[in-house]
Scaffold this motif. Structure first.
Motif, PDB file in Angstrom:
ATOM      1  N   ALA A   1      44.475  18.970 -27.962  1.00 49.01           N
ATOM      2  CA  ALA A   1      45.525  17.949 -27.893  1.00 49.01           C
ATOM      3  C   ALA A   1      45.206  16.913 -26.822  1.00 49.01           C
ATOM      4  N   THR A   2      44.675  17.375 -25.688  1.00 48.15           N
ATOM      5  CA  THR A   2      44.297  16.448 -24.611  1.00 48.15           C
ATOM      6  C   THR A   2      43.179  15.519 -25.078  1.00 48.15           C
ATOM      7  N   TRP A   3      42.225  16.067 -25.801  1.00 48.12           N
ATOM      8  CA  TRP A   3      41.113  15.262 -26.322  1.00 48.12           C
ATOM      9  C   TRP A   3      41.632  14.164 -27.246  1.00 48.12           C
ATOM     10  N   LEU A   4      42.572  14.513 -28.107  1.00 46.27           N
ATOM     11  CA  LEU A   4      43.122  13.537 -29.065  1.00 46.27           C
ATOM     12  C   LEU A   4      44.004  12.510 -28.370  1.00 46.27           C
ATOM     13  N   ASN A   5      44.874  12.963 -27.467  1.00 40.32           N
ATOM     14  CA  ASN A   5      45.761  12.037 -26.767  1.00 40.32           C
ATOM     15  C   ASN A   5      44.973  11.045 -25.910  1.00 40.32           C
ATOM     16  N   GLY A   6      43.812  11.471 -25.452  1.00 34.17           N
ATOM     17  CA  GLY A   6      42.968  10.591 -24.653  1.00 34.17           C
ATOM     18  C   GLY A   6      42.079   9.678 -25.481  1.00 34.17           C
ATOM     19  N   GLN A   7      42.217   9.737 -26.831  1.00 30.67           N
ATOM     20  CA  GLN A   7      41.394   8.912 -27.725  1.00 30.67           C
ATOM     21  C   GLN A   7      39.911   9.080 -27.398  1.00 30.67           C
ATOM     22  N   ARG A   8      39.500  10.323 -27.249  1.00 29.28           N
ATOM     23  CA  ARG A   8      38.128  10.603 -26.833  1.00 29.28           C
ATOM     24  C   ARG A   8      37.108  10.286 -27.920  1.00 29.28           C
ATOM     25  N   TRP A   9      37.564  10.053 -29.157  1.00 28.40           N
ATOM     26  CA  TRP A   9      36.613   9.650 -30.188  1.00 28.40           C
ATOM     27  C   TRP A   9      36.023   8.255 -29.899  1.00 28.40           C
ATOM     28  N   LEU A  10      36.632   7.525 -28.947  1.00 28.69           N
ATOM     29  CA  LEU A  10      36.143   6.207 -28.564  1.00 28.69           C
ATOM     30  C   LEU A  10      35.153   6.270 -27.401  1.00 28.69           C
ATOM     31  N   ASP A  11      34.853   7.474 -26.901  1.00 31.44           N
ATOM     32  CA  ASP A  11      33.940   7.603 -25.758  1.00 31.44           C
ATOM     33  C   ASP A  11      32.590   6.942 -26.061  1.00 31.44           C
TER      34      ASP A  11
END
Length: 276
Positions: free
Chosen positions: A219-229
């Motif tokens: 959930a933290t990964w998704l809320n942080g929009q980590r797919w944009l890293d």
């Protein structure tokens, strides 16, 4: 647009992210974050004003500012100070306000239409009753007109459940599945399922063999929009309903060591901690 009066704040994520800061650095950091929220976006990098608002000297502010920038808690963009998590929460707050405003307007219109329809139905029934009394027509009751299925939103229906299951199985740390699914549905409003799946597969390869305690919960990964890293999905491989902006890629304030040295934070003694 009116001033944003309310944003979400996640205390456990804040405590983890700010654990690398000293007390005076934390005080200045939360003050700057509050100023960003109050301003509705990035603030001017004015040493005199910020030192005064933090109730410290300009010399001390210069030192603390350097620490916050060096540790990725703040970022300087075009002479403005900003924070990635603040930008995300402000955007969510704006979306909530816009949705509530549209819902209120639409609700009022629907109520008026509904009242008009009830008036028409009443008149039609009167005519039917009169016709029935004269023997010309018969009153038909319990008639239900055919309805059309409304199209599903991007975050609704069985498809997104299957998409989430594939994404969740690919994530390297499977905990707090309920929270992860909620975050996934929110993410699907702005990005397609293929991008999320390819991003998490790339992330899983990147962290393979590393200590799992430094891997954020799904959930933290998704809320942080980590797919944009940066480096996760290159160039044209990124798809979705919008492009990543510079501010979307700013490190979040809770990024950093994910282990806080306090007994109550031990997952073995406090299972709820695993939800964050």
């Amino acid at each position: 647009m009116g001033k944003i009066r309310h944003v979400n704040f996640h205390p456990d994520e804040w405590l983890v992210g700010a654990s690398v800061l000293k007390a005076d650095e934390r005080g200045c950091y939360i003050t700057v974050c509050a100023l960003i929220y109050s301003n509705g976006g990035p603030i001017r990098d004015d040493a005199r004003d910020l030192a005064k608002l933090c109730n410290i000297t300009q010399e001390k502010w210069a030192r603390i500012r350097g620490v916050l920038l060096a540790k990725g808690k703040l970022r300087l963009v075009d002479s403005l100070l900003t924070n990635g998590r603040c930008e995300i929460e402000l955007e969510k707050a704006l979306n909530r306000t816009t949705t509530a405003r549209k819902t209120g307007t639409t609700g009022g219109q629907n109520s008026a239409i509904s009242r008009q329809k009830r008036g028409h139905v009443s008149n039609d029934n009167s005519n039917l009753i009169e016709a029935d009394a004269s023997g010309d027509r018969k009153l038909t009751t319990n008639h239900k007109p055919q309805t059309k299925s409304l199209p599903q939103t991007p975050d609704g229906g069985s498809n997104v459940e299957a998409e989430f299951d594939r994404w969740y199985q690919a994530y390297p740390k499977r905990v707090a599945k309920g929270q992860a699914e909620k975050a996934y549905r929110i993410a699907r409003k702005t990005v397609d399922a293929d991008t999320l799946l390819r991003a998490v597969e790339a992330y899983a390869r990147a962290v393979a063999g590393k200590d799992a305690k430094y891997t954020p919960n799904p959930a933290t990964w998704l809320n942080g929009q980590r797919w944009l890293d940066d480096g996760l999905l290159q160039g044209s491989q990124r798809t979705g309903n919008r492009q990543a902006s510079t501010l979307n890629e700013i490190p979040l304030f809770f990024e950093g060591p994910t282990e806080v040295q306090r007994p109550q934070a031990d997952p073995r003694t406090n299972p709820q901690w695993r939800d964050y």
